[in-house]
Write a protein that holds these residues in place. Sequence first.
Motif, mmCIF file in Angstrom:
data_model
loop_
_atom_site.group_PDB
_atom_site.id
_atom_site.type_symbol
_atom_site.label_atom_id
_atom_site.label_comp_id
_atom_site.label_asym_id
_atom_site.label_seq_id
_atom_site.Cartn_x
_atom_site.Cartn_y
_atom_site.Cartn_z
ATOM 1 N N LYS A 24 -28.447 73.709 -48.511
ATOM 2 C CA LYS A 24 -27.056 73.965 -48.142
ATOM 3 C C LYS A 24 -26.255 74.441 -49.351
ATOM 4 O O LYS A 24 -25.430 75.356 -49.248
ATOM 5 C CB LYS A 24 -26.419 72.704 -47.549
ATOM 6 C CG LYS A 24 -26.873 72.391 -46.129
ATOM 7 C CD LYS A 24 -26.176 71.160 -45.586
ATOM 8 C CE LYS A 24 -26.545 70.884 -44.135
ATOM 9 N NZ LYS A 24 -25.865 69.669 -43.606
ATOM 10 N N VAL A 66 -28.241 75.321 -38.902
ATOM 11 C CA VAL A 66 -28.016 76.022 -40.163
ATOM 12 C C VAL A 66 -29.038 77.137 -40.350
ATOM 13 O O VAL A 66 -28.733 78.192 -40.893
ATOM 14 C CB VAL A 66 -28.086 75.035 -41.355
ATOM 15 C CG1 VAL A 66 -27.953 75.768 -42.684
ATOM 16 C CG2 VAL A 66 -27.003 73.974 -41.215
ATOM 17 N N ARG A 78 -29.063 81.184 -40.672
ATOM 18 C CA ARG A 78 -28.428 81.637 -39.432
ATOM 19 C C ARG A 78 -27.303 82.627 -39.690
ATOM 20 O O ARG A 78 -26.532 82.493 -40.639
ATOM 21 C CB ARG A 78 -27.866 80.430 -38.681
ATOM 22 C CG ARG A 78 -27.182 80.787 -37.377
ATOM 23 C CD ARG A 78 -26.704 79.550 -36.660
ATOM 24 N NE ARG A 78 -25.938 79.871 -35.477
ATOM 25 C CZ ARG A 78 -25.460 78.971 -34.632
ATOM 26 N NH1 ARG A 78 -25.680 77.691 -34.854
ATOM 27 N NH2 ARG A 78 -24.767 79.337 -33.579
ATOM 28 N N PHE A 80 -23.851 84.607 -37.972
ATOM 29 C CA PHE A 80 -22.779 84.182 -37.080
ATOM 30 C C PHE A 80 -22.248 85.345 -36.254
ATOM 31 O O PHE A 80 -22.016 86.435 -36.772
ATOM 32 C CB PHE A 80 -21.636 83.561 -37.880
ATOM 33 C CG PHE A 80 -21.959 82.204 -38.438
ATOM 34 C CD1 PHE A 80 -21.722 81.061 -37.693
ATOM 35 C CD2 PHE A 80 -22.512 82.078 -39.700
ATOM 36 C CE1 PHE A 80 -22.037 79.816 -38.199
ATOM 37 C CE2 PHE A 80 -22.831 80.839 -40.221
ATOM 38 C CZ PHE A 80 -22.594 79.700 -39.467
ATOM 39 N N ASP A 84 -19.813 82.433 -32.148
ATOM 40 C CA ASP A 84 -20.048 81.300 -33.058
ATOM 41 C C ASP A 84 -18.759 80.912 -33.779
ATOM 42 O O ASP A 84 -18.442 79.723 -33.916
ATOM 43 C CB ASP A 84 -21.108 81.659 -34.103
ATOM 44 C CG ASP A 84 -22.491 81.816 -33.505
ATOM 45 O OD1 ASP A 84 -22.805 81.099 -32.538
ATOM 46 O OD2 ASP A 84 -23.261 82.668 -34.003
ATOM 47 N N ILE A 88 -16.821 77.291 -33.637
ATOM 48 C CA ILE A 88 -16.576 76.478 -34.831
ATOM 49 C C ILE A 88 -15.107 76.074 -34.911
ATOM 50 O O ILE A 88 -14.776 74.892 -35.086
ATOM 51 C CB ILE A 88 -16.990 77.250 -36.103
ATOM 52 C CG1 ILE A 88 -18.518 77.341 -36.185
ATOM 53 C CG2 ILE A 88 -16.438 76.571 -37.359
ATOM 54 C CD1 ILE A 88 -19.011 78.283 -37.259
ATOM 55 N N ILE A 161 -19.133 69.817 -39.206
ATOM 56 C CA ILE A 161 -18.430 71.088 -39.043
ATOM 57 C C ILE A 161 -17.939 71.659 -40.368
ATOM 58 O O ILE A 161 -17.760 72.871 -40.513
ATOM 59 C CB ILE A 161 -17.246 70.925 -38.054
ATOM 60 C CG1 ILE A 161 -16.842 72.278 -37.448
ATOM 61 C CG2 ILE A 161 -16.043 70.256 -38.720
ATOM 62 C CD1 ILE A 161 -17.872 72.869 -36.523
ATOM 63 N N ARG A 164 -20.072 74.387 -41.893
ATOM 64 C CA ARG A 164 -19.944 75.669 -41.217
ATOM 65 C C ARG A 164 -18.661 76.396 -41.614
ATOM 66 O O ARG A 164 -18.665 77.609 -41.791
ATOM 67 C CB ARG A 164 -19.988 75.447 -39.698
ATOM 68 C CG ARG A 164 -21.388 75.206 -39.196
ATOM 69 C CD ARG A 164 -21.430 74.482 -37.871
ATOM 70 N NE ARG A 164 -22.812 74.315 -37.445
ATOM 71 C CZ ARG A 164 -23.668 73.471 -38.011
ATOM 72 N NH1 ARG A 164 -23.276 72.700 -39.011
ATOM 73 N NH2 ARG A 164 -24.926 73.381 -37.591
#
Length: 232
Positions: A24, A66, A78, A80, A84, A88, A161, A164
Motif C-alpha cells: 500500500k 486494492v 486496481r 478506477f 468507482d 468511494i 476507505i 482509497r
Amino acid sequence: MLSSIDVKTADKHSLSTTIVSLIKQKIIAGELNPGDRIVETRLARELEISQTPIREAIRQLAGEGVVTIVPNKGPLVRTFSAADIFEIYSYRAVLEGMAIRLAVQNASINDIRHLEQFYEEMKKKLLDDSIPSLQQDSGYIHHYIFKLSKHSVLLNMFEYISFRIQLVNRIVGKKFSKEREVSEHWELIDALKQGDPDRAEQVMREHIHRSYREFVDIGMFDRTDLAQNEWI
C-alpha cells in the motif's frame, strides 16, 4: 518505507499484514501505479523472504479491492472507473455523516477544545513555507471525529476507505492549497460545537460531496459518465 529488516523482524502471524502495508505504501508513493503488475518473485527478492507470505498478502489486497488478479497476468494494481469514484465518495459521505452525528453526542468539552487547539496550530502552518501541505492535518480532524463516534465498526470502515481516498488523490494529482485545507475544515469543528446531530451530519455530507464535485471538475472521466452518478 518498510525494509527487508522490518519484514524479517515480523512474526509469522503479522508478516502478511506487514507486506500488505508495504505494498500500500508503494502504491501511495507512486512506486506502483494503477494497472502495474505486482511481481511476486521480485518483491520476494527485495524483501529477502519466500513467496508464500507475499501470496497471502496479495490475496488480502484482492479481498480489499486494492489489486485485481487477472488470469495469465497475475496481480495488478486496481484501476478506477467513474463508477468507482462515485462509490468511494458516496460511501464516505454516509460513513462520515454517521460518525459526526455520533461524535456530536459523545464529544466532551475537552474533546472540542483539543480540536480547536489543533486547528489553531494548523493555521500557524500557513506561514511556514517548509510545510508544503496540510492534508495530513485535515485527515487527523476526520480521524478524530471517527474516534469520537466511539463506534469501532465505523472506525474500521474509515481505515478501509481512507486508503482509497489517498490513492484517488494521488492518481489525479489532487492537492488542495494550505489555505483551502484550513478554510474548509473549520466547518466540521464548528458543527461539533453547535451540538446539533442533524446539522452536523448535513455539514459533513456537503463537505464530502463538495470534494466529489471538485474531482468531477478535474475532467479525468467523461462528464456524462460521472453525471449519471450523483447523490444529494
